[in-house]
Design a protein around this motif. Structure first.
Motif, PDB file in Angstrom:
ATOM      1  N   ASN A  25       0.830  -1.210   0.000  1.00 29.11           N
ATOM      2  CA  ASN A  25       0.000   0.000   0.000  1.00 29.11           C
ATOM      3  C   ASN A  25       0.863   1.258   0.000  1.00 29.11           C
ATOM      4  O   ASN A  25       0.575   2.227  -0.700  1.00 29.11           O
ATOM      5  CB  ASN A  25      -0.946   0.006   1.202  1.00 29.11           C
ATOM      6  N   TYR A  26       1.930   1.234   0.792  1.00 30.40           N
ATOM      7  CA  TYR A  26       2.850   2.369   0.851  1.00 30.40           C
ATOM      8  C   TYR A  26       3.493   2.574  -0.526  1.00 30.40           C
ATOM      9  O   TYR A  26       3.568   3.701  -1.024  1.00 30.40           O
ATOM     10  CB  TYR A  26       3.906   2.096   1.922  1.00 30.40           C
ATOM     11  N   TYR A  27       3.932   1.489  -1.138  1.00 28.71           N
ATOM     12  CA  TYR A  27       4.590   1.562  -2.436  1.00 28.71           C
ATOM     13  C   TYR A  27       3.654   2.138  -3.496  1.00 28.71           C
ATOM     14  O   TYR A  27       4.041   3.021  -4.275  1.00 28.71           O
ATOM     15  CB  TYR A  27       5.092   0.175  -2.848  1.00 28.71           C
ATOM     16  N   GLU A  28       2.425   1.646  -3.529  1.00 31.79           N
ATOM     17  CA  GLU A  28       1.470   2.124  -4.528  1.00 31.79           C
ATOM     18  C   GLU A  28       1.212   3.620  -4.379  1.00 31.79           C
ATOM     19  O   GLU A  28       1.165   4.350  -5.370  1.00 31.79           O
ATOM     20  CB  GLU A  28       0.168   1.333  -4.439  1.00 31.79           C
ATOM     21  N   LEU A  29       1.051   4.078  -3.146  1.00 31.30           N
ATOM     22  CA  LEU A  29       0.815   5.501  -2.924  1.00 31.30           C
ATOM     23  C   LEU A  29       2.066   6.320  -3.243  1.00 31.30           C
ATOM     24  O   LEU A  29       1.977   7.386  -3.857  1.00 31.30           O
ATOM     25  CB  LEU A  29       0.356   5.751  -1.486  1.00 31.30           C
ATOM     26  N   ALA A  30       3.231   5.825  -2.876  1.00 39.69           N
ATOM     27  CA  ALA A  30       4.477   6.551  -3.146  1.00 39.69           C
ATOM     28  C   ALA A  30       4.712   6.698  -4.648  1.00 39.69           C
ATOM     29  O   ALA A  30       5.204   7.728  -5.106  1.00 39.69           O
ATOM     30  CB  ALA A  30       5.656   5.845  -2.485  1.00 39.69           C
ATOM     31  N   CYS A  31       4.365   5.684  -5.408  1.00 35.97           N
ATOM     32  CA  CYS A  31       4.582   5.735  -6.858  1.00 35.97           C
ATOM     33  C   CYS A  31       3.650   6.730  -7.551  1.00 35.97           C
ATOM     34  O   CYS A  31       3.977   7.236  -8.624  1.00 35.97           O
ATOM     35  CB  CYS A  31       4.417   4.343  -7.468  1.00 35.97           C
ATOM     36  N   SER A  32       2.515   7.005  -6.945  1.00 33.77           N
ATOM     37  CA  SER A  32       1.581   7.975  -7.531  1.00 33.77           C
ATOM     38  C   SER A  32       1.626   9.314  -6.799  1.00 33.77           C
ATOM     39  O   SER A  32       0.811  10.196  -7.055  1.00 33.77           O
ATOM     40  CB  SER A  32       0.160   7.413  -7.513  1.00 33.77           C
TER      41      SER A  32
END
Length: 131
Positions: A25-32
């Motif tokens: 979840n952190y990764y997905e938000l960080a990428c966007s």
């Protein structure tokens, strides 16, 4: 670093899955990440959740207490860092998110040595980003 190592040794499958979900979840938000405050707040929450989960699952109550104290202070530091370095914050977040994914994978595999090394590298990245 020791808490990550212990977590790799002691976390059960459900706990490992929880860590992986938080990291993803952190990764997905960080990428966007677009730099808006609401995203920073959510990223800070997920970052704290990840580190708190490691402290809960490591099986050492003393380390858990120390990490909880440290994480309480880091939330304010994360927000201050956001306002001071907003322009470059997105790249830092992507690096931290990538670190979390690697840590979650090492912990899920039960690889204590890799988890310790990856946490050391992650903490070094954080120190460099805020200095």
């Amino acid at each position: 670093p020791e808490a990550a190592s212990l977590c790799a040794q002691h976390a059960d499958d459900e706990q490992k899955s929880d860590l992986s979900d938080i990291a993803r979840n952190y990764y997905e938000l960080a990428c966007s990440y677009s730099g808006i405050e609401s995203e920073q707040i959510e990223l800070t929450k997920l970052d704290n959740e990840f580190h708190q989960a490691i402290s809960r699952y490591c099986g050492n109550s003393f380390l858990r207490m120390i990490i909880q104290i440290t994480e309480a202070s880091s939330e304010e530091l994360n927000m201050r860092n956001f306002y001071e370095k907003a322009a470059g914050a997105g790249e830092d977040k992507k690096q931290f998110a990538s670190d979390h994914l690697k840590l979650a994978k090492a912990i899920s595999k039960g690889d204590a040595d890799s988890a310790r090394k990856l946490m050391e590298e992650h903490l070094t990245s954080i120190r460099e980003a805020i200095s």
